[in-house]
Design a protein around this motif. Structure first.
Motif, PDB file in Angstrom:
ATOM      1  N   GLY A   1       0.814  -1.211   0.000  1.00  0.00           N
ATOM      2  CA  GLY A   1       0.000   0.000   0.000  1.00  0.00           C
ATOM      3  C   GLY A   1       0.843   1.254   0.000  1.00  0.00           C
ATOM      4  N   GLY A   2       1.880   1.279   0.855  1.00  0.00           N
ATOM      5  CA  GLY A   2       2.765   2.450   0.899  1.00  0.00           C
ATOM      6  C   GLY A   2       3.509   2.657  -0.400  1.00  0.00           C
ATOM      7  N   HIS A   3       3.990   1.562  -0.995  1.00  0.00           N
ATOM      8  CA  HIS A   3       4.702   1.661  -2.266  1.00  0.00           C
ATOM      9  C   HIS A   3       3.775   2.156  -3.374  1.00  0.00           C
ATOM     10  N   MET A   4       2.535   1.659  -3.398  1.00  0.00           N
ATOM     11  CA  MET A   4       1.578   2.116  -4.395  1.00  0.00           C
ATOM     12  C   MET A   4       1.320   3.607  -4.256  1.00  0.00           C
TER      13      MET A   4
ATOM     14  N   THR B   1      11.671  -1.165   0.823  1.00  0.00           N
ATOM     15  CA  THR B   1      10.521  -1.870   1.397  1.00  0.00           C
ATOM     16  C   THR B   1      10.194  -1.330   2.782  1.00  0.00           C
ATOM     17  N   PHE B   2      11.231  -1.156   3.606  1.00  0.00           N
ATOM     18  CA  PHE B   2      11.019  -0.645   4.961  1.00  0.00           C
ATOM     19  C   PHE B   2      10.456   0.774   4.922  1.00  0.00           C
ATOM     20  N   SER B   3      10.991   1.602   4.031  1.00  0.00           N
ATOM     21  CA  SER B   3      10.502   2.985   3.920  1.00  0.00           C
ATOM     22  C   SER B   3       9.053   3.012   3.446  1.00  0.00           C
ATOM     23  N   SER B   4       8.728   2.161   2.460  1.00  0.00           N
ATOM     24  CA  SER B   4       7.349   2.090   1.976  1.00  0.00           C
ATOM     25  C   SER B   4       6.408   1.623   3.078  1.00  0.00           C
ATOM     26  N   ALA B   5       6.883   0.679   3.907  1.00  0.00           N
ATOM     27  CA  ALA B   5       6.059   0.190   5.009  1.00  0.00           C
ATOM     28  C   ALA B   5       5.805   1.286   6.035  1.00  0.00           C
ATOM     29  N   ILE B   6       6.819   2.096   6.312  1.00  0.00           N
ATOM     30  CA  ILE B   6       6.638   3.208   7.253  1.00  0.00           C
ATOM     31  C   ILE B   6       5.604   4.192   6.712  1.00  0.00           C
TER      32      ILE B   6
END
Length: 311
Positions: free
Chosen positions: A236-239, A277-282
């Motif tokens: 979701g964050g990456h999108m 990935t970690f940044s997108s998750a945050i």
């Protein structure tokens, strides 16, 4: 005559090569699309067994099959024509659909984490008092939302394909993911029964294996839930980051790339992927937490208005 036959063979060979290339394109597109939908797929796999609770063992597989057919109907009859039509008449709307879908994934993931932290899980459906038809309808409604996300994400990965390739890829993805999800669900649901059967055998090895299976499945479901939640937040964050850049709001994407590029240069692409990935998750969790807060505030406000009107 021989020359005509040779020409015909050449034409058939050329057509076969074109068909093979098209199949390769479809397979490659399906692979890309399937990878991007991983978070939703895992969450769907983790959620669905909840709808089978309270059923007798002999009714579990028939209900799963009914839900499987409902999921395919969702994807092929309702969602597929809609997303293909939008890709033709309003392709500009796809980034906005993905932003909405990414926001939903962030909201769902953050909601599960908040529920876990405060110990107030209201998301698990109490279906043991419902009829089988009601269980199936509720499961298919939930699947419709997740299937919509899967199909829109898949379509976004093949926007450079022809219309017929998109159609073939989306049909393939619909069947593949649906059969995978509900096949895994069937295995999970029936593993307890297999373990129970093995535990009654005379062989000590079978008894040990059966006991391990019975004890392992709750842990497997918990792991699936955790992985599914994390994947939803990350996807979701990456999108959000990528699709905001598509509509011109590229500041978050520039910040993320500015953090990733030096890491990739020093530590390699895998570490760069971990950081991304970690940044997108945050980002996904923060945005999801905001949506959870807004939803909670709206619910309380609506409840207060209802109470005031009732008085």
């Amino acid at each position: 005559m021989a020359g005509g036959l040779i020409a015909l063979v050449d034409d058939v060979t050329a057509l076969a090569k074109i068909a093979a290339a098209s199949l390769d394109d479809v397979a490659a597109g399906a692979a890309r699309a399937g990878t991007k939908t991983l978070g939703v797929v895992i969450d769907d796999t983790a959620v669905t067994p909840q709808y089978i609770k309270g059923l007798g063992p002999q009714r579990e597989l028939p209900i799963i099959w009914r839900i499987t057919k409902g999921s395919l109907r969702n994807k092929l009859v309702f969602i597929l024509p809609a997303v293909l039509l939008l890709s033709v008449v309003a392709p500009w709307s796809l980034p906005y659909l993905l932003i909405a879908g990414g926001s939903y994934l962030c909201f769902e993931g953050a909601h599960k984490i908040v529920e876990r932290v405060i110990g107030n899980s209201t998301h698990t459906p109490a279906i043991h008092t419902q009829s089988e038809d009601s269980m199936v309808r509720q499961a298919v409604r939930t699947d419709f939302i997740l299937s919509s996300e899967i199909m829109v994400i898949a379509l976004n990965e093949v926007t450079d394909s022809t219309l017929w390739q998109k159609l073939a890829i989306l049909i393939f993805v619909a069947f593949l993911i649906t059969l995978f999800v509900y096949g895994v669900v069937a295995v999970i649901v029936k593993t307890d029964d297999v373990g129970l059967l093995l535990s009654t055998k005379k062989s000590r090895s079978f008894q040990i294996l059966g006991t391990l299976l019975i004890k392992a499945m709750p842990c497997v479901l918990r792991i699936l839930t955790v992985v599914g939640t994390a994947a939803m937040i990350w996807v979701g964050g990456h999108m959000l980051i990528v699709q905001l850049a598509e509509i011109g709001l590229d500041h978050p994407h520039h910040i993320l790339q500015g953090a990733i590029d030096p890491v990739v240069a020093r530590a390699g692409s895998f570490i760069g992927w971990v950081v991304e990935t970690f940044s997108s998750a945050i980002v996904g969790f923060l945005w999801g937490a905001i949506l959870v807060g807004l939803s909670s505030a709206y619910g309380k406000l609506h409840k207060n208005y209802a109470l005031r009107d009732g008085n």
